[in-house]
Motif scaffolding. Structure first.
Motif, PDB file in Angstrom:
ATOM      1  N   ARG A 149     -21.802  47.679  17.242  1.00 38.54           N
ATOM      2  CA  ARG A 149     -22.270  48.996  17.691  1.00 38.54           C
ATOM      3  C   ARG A 149     -22.058  50.104  16.669  1.00 38.54           C
ATOM      4  NH1 ARG A 149     -19.861  48.877  23.765  1.00 38.54           N
ATOM      5  NH2 ARG A 149     -21.570  47.729  24.772  1.00 38.54           N
ATOM      6  N   THR A 180     -26.782  46.845  26.045  1.00 35.80           N
ATOM      7  CA  THR A 180     -25.714  46.524  25.095  1.00 35.80           C
ATOM      8  C   THR A 180     -25.270  47.729  24.259  1.00 35.80           C
ATOM      9  OG1 THR A 180     -27.290  45.851  23.387  1.00 35.80           O
ATOM     10  CG2 THR A 180     -26.542  44.148  24.891  1.00 35.80           C
ATOM     11  N   LEU A 183     -22.207  40.321  23.839  1.00 38.34           N
ATOM     12  CA  LEU A 183     -22.860  41.300  24.720  1.00 38.34           C
ATOM     13  C   LEU A 183     -24.038  40.692  25.466  1.00 38.34           C
ATOM     14  CD1 LEU A 183     -22.763  44.414  22.354  1.00 38.34           C
ATOM     15  CD2 LEU A 183     -21.564  44.196  24.545  1.00 38.34           C
ATOM     16  N   ILE A 191     -17.604  43.659  19.047  1.00 36.63           N
ATOM     17  CA  ILE A 191     -18.546  44.620  19.636  1.00 36.63           C
ATOM     18  C   ILE A 191     -18.599  45.896  18.797  1.00 36.63           C
ATOM     19  CG2 ILE A 191     -18.909  46.173  21.601  1.00 36.63           C
ATOM     20  CD1 ILE A 191     -17.810  43.901  23.385  1.00 36.63           C
TER      21      ILE A 191
END
Lengths: 327, 327
Positions: free
Chosen positions: B189, B55, B170, B185
């Motif tokens: 991240r 991921t 993810l 996402i």
């Protein structure tokens, strides 16, 4: 035990250092430097890379993890003040063993009145103990390895090769009688950072210092490279415990030159300050030995020379190579 | 690549911060605080515990490792200044991947003019990235979580639940359309620490702040416990992206309350300063939302209450339990 109760268990009730404004218990720690420069370093021990459960008790793992960091502070001339611990805990370490690691750190921290001001506790596959330390030093009194100058006296504290001898014994590679073995083992497991000596040097204007973690071969080259000078070291003058002289030279010489982990200090001072260094050694009950001198570099790159009886060698980070004798 | 050339490769040629006296290249780093208080924290990411290669790209691992630490500095009201990285590298990570981790950190560090001043690189069985950060704050302007007082306005930056939504996507546990998924996402991240907003608050005398790493349920309880006050939070007022309102409540409510890792700031200020907080938000282009208030604690232990339509719940670190309605 969950993370919160674990943190509570390691949290100090009282902080030694008045400069701690906030220790454990917020998003971050806060301290005040009171017109001193701040020194910081991090050093990480991994199980089966830097230590093994066969040769180190959990208490020693903690003691050593903090000691090697304090040694870095000593090598900068700083007074130890705080530390933070990030620990990765695998399933096969019990809560009691982890407690013992912290006990080892606390024992040493108490000696230096250091406060545990933060950290992180996570799970993983292998034990990793990462310690960050903080020290304080008066402005412009940091002892950089780049400060050696031609004409300086080169000196080292304590004795060399002991920690390696201890490790070799523990690994079953070398045998010593019990009393000797105990001494070497303790030098391996519980190194004694040369803080008191380094602080006694604080009145001196210029001192280059490096702590001996990888062996004097490596550290002397770091000073030479950083200062842009040649170093000259007399092998026979390297300090060693009497017992070492009874060993075969092929055995003890590599221990003394490259064994490392003695965490002694290697330093350079102007010739005029050598007496003050000896007084600092006496005041801090530290053995100190003159082992050579510093000169201008003759070649493009700085070189460390090792003199032994009639031989002259070039000492490199990883060992030494004999040179043709200059006549 | 050996350790020395690796260190050379990550060493900065120039330091942003004039207060760095010695960066990488000696036994320790040295800096000067110039009459500011020093804030420090450490946070550690372990592969397959805190992130997975499925991921997160190596670049994101580095970015995130530093971002979560910068968030701790923001939560103390500090300006980010330096960082150190201790990394345990297993055999199955290539030099290129490790470089990418450092690139992720450097990208973020550059935004904040942070300098890499030290670290340690060792080998081991699993990847561990342990980052220590240092920030500077004017004397007595640290934003402790213990500073909330009865009568205060409770606020939060940004929107909640996004990072968890990104992770769920993810992990294949939840589906979103591409544009929405991309947003979630990126929130997972590459979290965006609220430094600019926190620094804009510096003129205020008293602000309690906590960053939302474990979810607002956990962080609000930390403020309540540290300050010895009750908190009152209106569920409907919790800021969320519009998309979240279209989801089932059983899905989005846990994300918003306990998902965590949004790295937004939860804060409390005197009512009279609420306007200044809104101005700080505007000046730093940060969304800020009033979500409730602070009162004296009614029971022995401080309590966080959650209000939702006609229901009143007790919000605990791990979730919420409905209370009988007081009439």
């Amino acid at each position: 035990m969950d993370e919160f109760s674990f943190i509570d268990s390691i949290k100090q009730d009282v902080y030694f250092q008045p400069s701690v404004l906030k220790g454990i218990g917020d998003d971050a720690a806060v301290f005040r430097a009171n017109n001193q420069d701040i020194i910081t370093a991090v050093d990480t021990l991994v199980e089966d890379v830097h230590f093994s459960r066969d040769t180190m008790a959990p208490f020693d793992v903690g003691y050593r993890a903090l000691a090697v960091n304090i040694s870095d502070l000593a090598a900068m001339g700083a007074a130890p003040a705080f530390y933070m611990v990030s620990i990765v805990i695998p399933e096969d370490w019990s809560v009691e063993e982890i407690d013992e690691i912290y006990s080892g750190m606390k024992e040493l921290a108490k000696q230096y009145r250091m406060d545990l001001i933060g950290g992180d506790t996570v799970s993983g596959k292998e034990l990793v103990v990462s310690v960050s330390v903080f020290g304080l030093v008066p402005p412009d009194k940091s002892r950089y390895r780049s400060l050696a100058k031609p004409g300086d006296v080169l000196f080292v504290t304590g004795t060399l090769g002991d920690a390696q001898a201890g490790l070799e014994y523990l690994l079953g590679k070398h045998h010593f009688d019990e009393a000797v073995a105990d001494y070497f083992i303790s030098r391996h497991r519980q190194p004694d950072p040369r803080v008191a000596f380094a602080l006694q040097l604080q009145s001196l204007k210029r001192v280059a210092l490096n702590d001996i973690s990888d062996g004097i071969a490596s550290e002397s080259n770091e000073i030479a490279a950083a200062s842009g000078v040649d170093l000259h070291i007399k092998y026979e003058d390297l300090p060693r415990v009497e017992y070492m002289n009874g060993l075969e030279k092929e055995v003890c010489k590599p221990w003394m030159l490259s064994g490392g982990e003695d965490f002694e200090l290697l330093g350079a001072v102007p010739e005029k300050d050598w007496e003050a260094v000896q007084q600092a050694a006496e005041a801090s009950s530290t053995r100190v030995t003159k082992i050579g001198s510093v000169s201008e570099k003759k070649a493009t790159e700085p070189v460390v020379f090792l003199y032994e009886e009639n031989e002259k060698s070039r000492l490199t980070k990883s060992g030494y190579t004999h040179l043709r004798q200059d006549r």
